[in-house]
Design a protein around this motif. Structure first.
Motif, short mmCIF file in Angstrom:
data_model
loop_
_atom_site.label_atom_id
_atom_site.label_comp_id
_atom_site.label_asym_id
_atom_site.label_seq_id
_atom_site.Cartn_x
_atom_site.Cartn_y
_atom_site.Cartn_z
N UNK A 86 55.27 -36.86 -0.01
CA UNK A 86 55.89 -37.80 0.65
C UNK A 86 57.44 -37.80 -0.01
N UNK A 87 58.23 -38.43 0.72
CA UNK A 87 59.32 -38.89 -0.25
C UNK A 87 59.14 -40.09 -1.00
N UNK A 187 54.99 -26.80 4.38
CA UNK A 187 53.74 -26.47 5.09
C UNK A 187 54.07 -27.03 6.53
N UNK A 188 53.84 -26.30 7.58
CA UNK A 188 54.36 -27.00 9.02
C UNK A 188 53.67 -28.49 8.99
N UNK A 189 52.27 -28.38 8.60
CA UNK A 189 51.60 -29.86 8.54
C UNK A 189 52.02 -31.02 7.90
N UNK A 190 53.13 -30.77 7.08
CA UNK A 190 53.78 -31.91 6.19
C UNK A 190 55.00 -32.25 6.78
N UNK A 281 59.84 -18.25 3.70
CA UNK A 281 58.98 -17.76 2.73
C UNK A 281 58.38 -18.81 2.20
N UNK A 282 58.90 -20.03 2.00
CA UNK A 282 58.41 -21.06 1.34
C UNK A 282 57.18 -21.54 2.07
N UNK A 283 57.05 -21.70 3.41
CA UNK A 283 55.90 -21.97 4.27
C UNK A 283 54.78 -21.00 4.50
N UNK A 284 55.23 -19.64 4.25
CA UNK A 284 54.25 -18.54 3.93
C UNK A 284 53.33 -18.77 2.87
N UNK A 285 54.02 -19.15 1.54
CA UNK A 285 53.43 -19.61 0.58
C UNK A 285 52.58 -20.83 0.70
N UNK A 286 52.93 -21.80 1.22
CA UNK A 286 52.16 -23.02 1.47
C UNK A 286 51.06 -22.77 2.31
N UNK A 287 51.18 -21.91 3.18
CA UNK A 287 50.09 -21.69 4.19
C UNK A 287 48.88 -21.12 3.32
N UNK A 288 49.35 -20.09 2.57
CA UNK A 288 48.38 -19.33 1.67
C UNK A 288 47.88 -20.19 0.75
N UNK A 289 48.42 -21.23 -0.05
CA UNK A 289 47.62 -22.05 -0.86
C UNK A 289 46.81 -22.97 -0.17
N UNK A 290 47.10 -23.35 1.17
CA UNK A 290 46.21 -24.19 1.93
C UNK A 290 44.95 -23.52 2.50
N UNK A 291 45.26 -22.28 2.82
CA UNK A 291 43.91 -21.35 2.82
C UNK A 291 43.11 -21.05 1.97
N UNK A 297 44.86 -29.24 7.44
CA UNK A 297 45.67 -30.39 7.74
C UNK A 297 46.06 -31.16 6.47
N UNK A 298 46.87 -32.48 6.60
CA UNK A 298 47.43 -32.92 5.40
C UNK A 298 46.12 -33.86 4.72
N UNK A 299 45.50 -34.22 5.58
CA UNK A 299 44.46 -35.06 5.00
C UNK A 299 43.55 -34.32 4.05
N UNK A 300 43.22 -32.94 4.27
CA UNK A 300 42.46 -32.19 3.34
C UNK A 300 43.07 -32.04 2.12
N UNK A 301 44.40 -31.61 2.30
CA UNK A 301 45.20 -31.24 0.89
C UNK A 301 45.45 -32.42 0.10
N UNK A 302 45.36 -33.73 0.64
CA UNK A 302 45.78 -34.73 -0.01
C UNK A 302 44.38 -35.30 -0.80
#
Length: 538
Positions: A86-87, A187-190, A281-291, A297-302
């Protein structure tokens, strides 16, 4: 075993060595203070020798002969729980006097090449202030330092600023900012409207700049005369703030060290590492990390632990700023269109930048670059057609480690810096330099490589800061160079012009005039074969 693949991974693991020059040494955790005493931004701020009243509360620092330090001052709320990704939010005011005699913890990171300490502490948004001994009734220039580290390692407390503060009569601020997956996960979810994913680390830096605007006077500084400066990822951060609309007006000068604004893919990262990347490019990397973490979703990541996130993101390596949030355009695009902050700039590189990274390969793998490695690595990156031209321009006639370093120094750093100078100079006073002390001491905690390190990436840091990474004493000639550089940097911070003090004159950039620091003046473009690299589209 695929030695080339091993070396590539070793460079990913250790790229922050030169990018940051960051070594931590068991830094203490910040003091806890959660009571509110009603201090507001409208209150009068003032200072005694060791005590300063800031807009959030009182801090007590350390007074030494000639200078003062105030360490571990919170500039934003801890980015934990729901504030992860978050900011930055305002730091909570505190009552009483806060101990500011010790640095705070580094932001989460893994251990690094030259002894960087790992950290799993997300409560890390703190800064440090170094001032001359007496700042009463003063309005001194403020220098705001952004550390390097490939955007995944380093800390502000590494950089002791006594020599800058005393020698140049300036205020120096260093900071921690969120790194790696914590600072630059896209990540799009963020993307929830208020918080744009991918650039939290840059937003932290902006929050710290606003803290300087609100508190500089308390330390004897001039909030209307701030110089933003940084090295490597810190240099790229400085470029980013030149391009970021929300950073406009928060600084009046900029110094970019070994982080050219127009740099793109650098071996072994075709899509970039510590460079600003397209959002896709950045979102592909973020989605790969989340996977990798089994999250959608954000709750899972947090809910994941710091260690889980570091492991899933390979230590946070390869994460960095992305366009689309803080940055409507990349720094390269902003310079090309003239849509950047029009402030005076110093910009430069070191003569042998990439030797640091080849040394990292050797240290991690125990493998010394061979002639076969040299040819194969160039073919892997450039493809067969361009590689043939590169190998013809740079035939292997000596040490393969030096040869590989030279190719990447010229193409990714030196000639890119020259292109950055040319774009900057069309709009603003630009002072270009090359740090060229071939005998600069190698980092103390790193194994000396098998080849001469020359003016390696990050070697100039020890000429500006008391940096625990570099403990070999400078020679008398190097101390004179250090004094000269500190004079240039701090005069520029005061006036936007580095000249004066009896130092050799430094002309504004006129197309190819690069000021040598620690070496003889040469034809920069010819030495680094920039015409050849332009012919390849780099």
């Amino acid at each position: 075993m695929d030695m080339r693949a091993t070396r590539r991974r070793s460079v990913r693991i250790t790229a922050a060595v030169g990018l940051a020059g960051a070594v931590a040494a068991g830094l203490a955790a910040p003091a806890t203070a959660d009571r509110i005493n009603g201090v507001t931004a409208d209150d009068t701020v003032h200072t005694t020798d060791d005590t300063v009243h800031t807009t959030r509360g009182t801090v007590r620092g350390t007074v030494a002969d000639g200078y003062r330090t105030f360490d571990g001052i919170p500039y934003a709320a801890p980015p934990v729980g729901g504030l992860r990704w978050a900011s930055p939010r305002p730091a909570k005011p505190w009552s009483g006097t806060r101990d500011a005699t010790r640095p705070a913890s580094e932001c989460p990171q893994t251990a690094g090449f030259l002894g960087d300490a790992p950290s799993d502490t997300e409560d890390c948004l703190y800064l440090n202030v170094t001032t001359p001994r007496n700042t009463r009734n003063k309005k001194l220039p403020v220098m705001f330092w952004i550390h390097g580290g490939g955007f995944y390692s380093g800390s502000g407390s590494l950089y002791g600023a006594r020599r800058l503060a005393e020698g140049g009569n300036v205020i120096v601020v260093t900071l921690n900012y969120r790194l790696g997956v914590f600072g630059f996960l896209a990540h799009p979810a963020l993307d929830d409207g208020a918080d744009k994913s991918g650039d939290y680390g840059l937003e932290d830096q902006q929050a710290a700049l606003r803290w300087v605007r609100d508190n500089a006077a308390a330390f004897g500084g001039d909030a209307g005369n701030v110089t933003l400066f940084g090295e490597s990822a810190g240099g790229m951060s400085t470029c980013s703030h030149l391009a970021a609309p929300a950073s406009a007006g928060l600084f009046q000068q900029a110094i970019i060290q070994s982080g050219p604004c127009t740099v793109a893919g650098q071996w072994p990262y075709p899509e970039g590492n510590w460079t600003v990347r397209p959002r896709a490019v950045a979102e592909r990397q973020g989605e790969a990390t989340a996977a990798e973490l089994g999250c959608d979703d954000v709750a899972c990541l947090r809910g994941k632990s710091v260690q889980d996130l570091l492991e899933a993101s390979d230590g946070g390596q390869g994460f960095g700023p992305a366009t689309g949030g803080v940055l409507p355009k990349s720094p390269a695009q902003a310079l090309a269109t003239g849509d950047f902050a029009h402030v005076p700039v110093i910009q430069g590189t070191t003569r042998d930048e990439h030797r640091t990274f080849v040394a990292a390969i050797e240290a991690f793998t125990g493998h010394t670059v061979t002639g076969a490695d040299y040819r194969q690595d160039i073919e892997d990156f450039f493809g067969p057609v361009k590689a043939k031209k590169v190998l013809a321009e740079y035939p292997l006639t000596g040490d393969p480690s030096i040869a590989l370093s030279t190719v990447w120094t010229d193409s990714a750093f030196s000639c890119t810096a020259l292109g950055t100078d040319r774009l900057l100079s069309e709009k603003v006073p630009t002072y270009a330099y090359e740090f060229a002390d071939e005998s600069a001491p190698w980092a103390s905690d790193g194994s000396a490589p098998s080849f001469p390190t020359g003016a390696f990436h990050a070697s100039e840091l020890q000429y500006l800061f008391d940096d625990s990474q570099f403990r070999t004493p400078l020679t008398a000639a190097q101390r004179r160079l250090s004094d000269q550089m500190i004079g240039y940097w701090t005069r520029f911070a005061r006036t936007g012009n580095p000249n004066g003090g009896g130092a050799p004159g430094w002309r504004t950039f006129d197309g190819n005039d690069v000021q040598p620091l620690g070496g003889e003046r040469r034809n920069f473009a010819d030495e680094h074969r920039c015409g050849f690299w332009r012919s390849l589209g780099r």
